[in-house]
Scaffold this active site. Structure first.
Site, PDB file in Angstrom:
ATOM      1  CG  HIS A 163      -2.092   0.816   1.191  1.00  0.00           C
ATOM      2  ND1 HIS A 163      -3.195   0.486   0.444  1.00  0.00           N
ATOM      3  CD2 HIS A 163      -2.386   1.994   1.790  1.00  0.00           C
ATOM      4  CE1 HIS A 163      -4.115   1.432   0.583  1.00  0.00           C
ATOM      5  NE2 HIS A 163      -3.647   2.358   1.390  1.00  0.00           N
ATOM      6  CG  ASP A 182      -5.166  11.297   0.692  1.00  0.00           C
ATOM      7  OD1 ASP A 182      -4.584  12.401   0.716  1.00  0.00           O
ATOM      8  OD2 ASP A 182      -5.359  10.592   1.710  1.00  0.00           O
ATOM      9  CG  ASP A 198      -6.427  13.060   6.288  1.00  0.00           C
ATOM     10  OD1 ASP A 198      -6.840  13.026   7.466  1.00  0.00           O
ATOM     11  OD2 ASP A 198      -5.905  12.057   5.746  1.00  0.00           O
ATOM     12  CE  LYS A 257      -7.906   9.877   7.985  1.00  0.00           C
ATOM     13  NZ  LYS A 257      -6.676   9.762   7.211  1.00  0.00           N
TER      14      LYS A 257
END
Ligand code: MUC
Ligand code: MG
Length: 375
Positions: free
Chosen positions: A24, A200, A251, A275
């Site tokens: 990832h 993102d 974010d 988050k």
């Protein structure tokens, strides 16, 4: 009544590493295993609660690594709570804040475990302690982050065919802007009319690059651009946003309620990613959401590739928000080769479902905890 004695008796932390199904890749890091700190709390009445602090690539997504999280929980945060009442969530937050600056992921894991233990004692789900249920499932997207468009198209096709995900977040910023734009063109062309895309950049671009690339992303139908600029450059985000046809999501620039207020005052974002690792707990996540709501900024249920433990905690917090217009991204349990709970979360019809049951709604599998615990 001893069954109701909510005194915090013990707090234990364990570092685990769980492999991912593929590499990832984010703008500045890449992982083949996810590292978490699992927190277990025990109350005087015998009730236990669990929480999870997620990280991504050591201390590179934010400043907290699992090693630092565990050290600060064991030496500073846990001792500050022993002997206090687990159901005084605001008061335990004050104690944690006086024991350590920031360390929000560590604090969130403890806060989650307290909500879980108190919920289990009272026989109620955590969302009921936070204001009650508005929704019990959420649209959930999948993140494409191998960096190889052929692999990414294949992965997206499989998710669509299984009716798991029809919205995809593409991680950009590891490649050059031109290579990422070419990659986005391939993905949006291959899946045209069948999938929605957001991107993102994880802080990878500067203002000039963002101004150059955003019109092309708009032309490709990308619906949201997350954190294109470094977290410190809130003024730059506001200037980029003023020129952009695509909405921007904040974010890494929003951890605290004060950060959220600053982004709102600067008009630097259309949407915010919520988050636990950033907001230090369930109650505080709701406070950040309230500041965003007051400014007309949309809410999105963000993740840091949590296992079913962290994902369930987020779903408990998301369940009671009035509007979560942009859905969520709690695909974490699906990218791990294994999970840490007895019954993993249910993903079905492009949605993730809130687990039923008291506390956060999932139960720790202790064999799995031992298997993935770092030696
Ligand atoms: C982030 O920056 O949003 C969420 C999904 C993903 O792939 O990375 C995370 C962190
Ligand atoms: Mg992000």
């Amino acid at each position: 009544d001893l069954r109701r004695d909510l005194t915090i008796q013990a707090i234990r932390s364990t570092i685990v590493d769980v492999p991912t199904v593929r590499r990832h890749k984010l703008s500045s890091l890449s992982v083949t295993a996810q590292s978490y700190v699992i927190v277990e709390v025990r109350l005087a009445n015998g009730a236990e609660g669990i929480g999870e602090a997620a990280t991504l690539g050591g201390p590179r997504w934010s400043e907290e690594s699992v090693e630092a999280i565990k050290a600060n929980i064991d030496a500073h945060l846990a001792p500050a709570l022993i002997g206090h009442q687990a159901d005084r969530f605001e008061a335990t937050g004050v104690l944690l804040d006086s024991a350590a600056k920031r360390n929000n992921a560590a604090k969130a894991a403890i806060d989650t475990a307290l909500f879980d233990a108190v919920g289990r004692t009272l026989g109620v789900p955590a969302h009921q302690l936070l204001g009650g249920l508005v929704r019990d499932s959420l649209p959930v997207l999948w993140t494409l982050a191998s960096g190889d468009p052929a692999q990414e198209i294949e992965e997206a096709e499989a998710k669509l065919a299984a009716r798991l995900h029809d919205t995809f977040k593409v991680k950009i910023g590891a490649l050059s802007p031109d290579a990422d734009l070419a990659r986005m063109r391939r993905l949006t062309t291959a899946l045209a009319g069948r999938a929605r895309f957001i991107v993102d950049a994880n802080q990878a671009w500067d203002e000039t690059t963002a101004n150059r690339c955003l019109p092309m992303l708009a032309e490709l139908g990308v619906t949201l651009v997350e954190q294109p600029l470094p977290a410190w450059n809130v003024a730059g985000m506001a200037r980029v946003r003023a020129r952009s046809a695509v909405p921007l999501m904040a974010d890494e620039c929003v951890f605290s309620t004060h950060d959220m207020l600053g982004v709102a005052q600067a008009a630097a974002a259309d949407v915010v990613s919520l988050k636990l690792v950033k907001h230090a707990g369930l109650l505080n996540l709701h406070k950040v959401a309230a500041v965003a709501e007051a400014a007309g900024i949309g809410l999105y249920g963000g993740c840091l590739l949590e296992s079913s433990i962290g994902a369930a905690a987020h779903l408990q917090a998301f369940a009671g928000l009035r509007e979560l217009a942009w859905g969520c991204e709690h695909f974490g349990p699906q990218i791990l080769t294994d999970d840490l709970v007895e019954e993993p979360l249910r993903f079905e019809d492009f949605r993730v479902h809130l687990p039923a049951g008291p506390g956060i709604g999932v139960t720790l599998d202790r064999d799995k905890l031992r298997r993935y615990a770092r030696a």
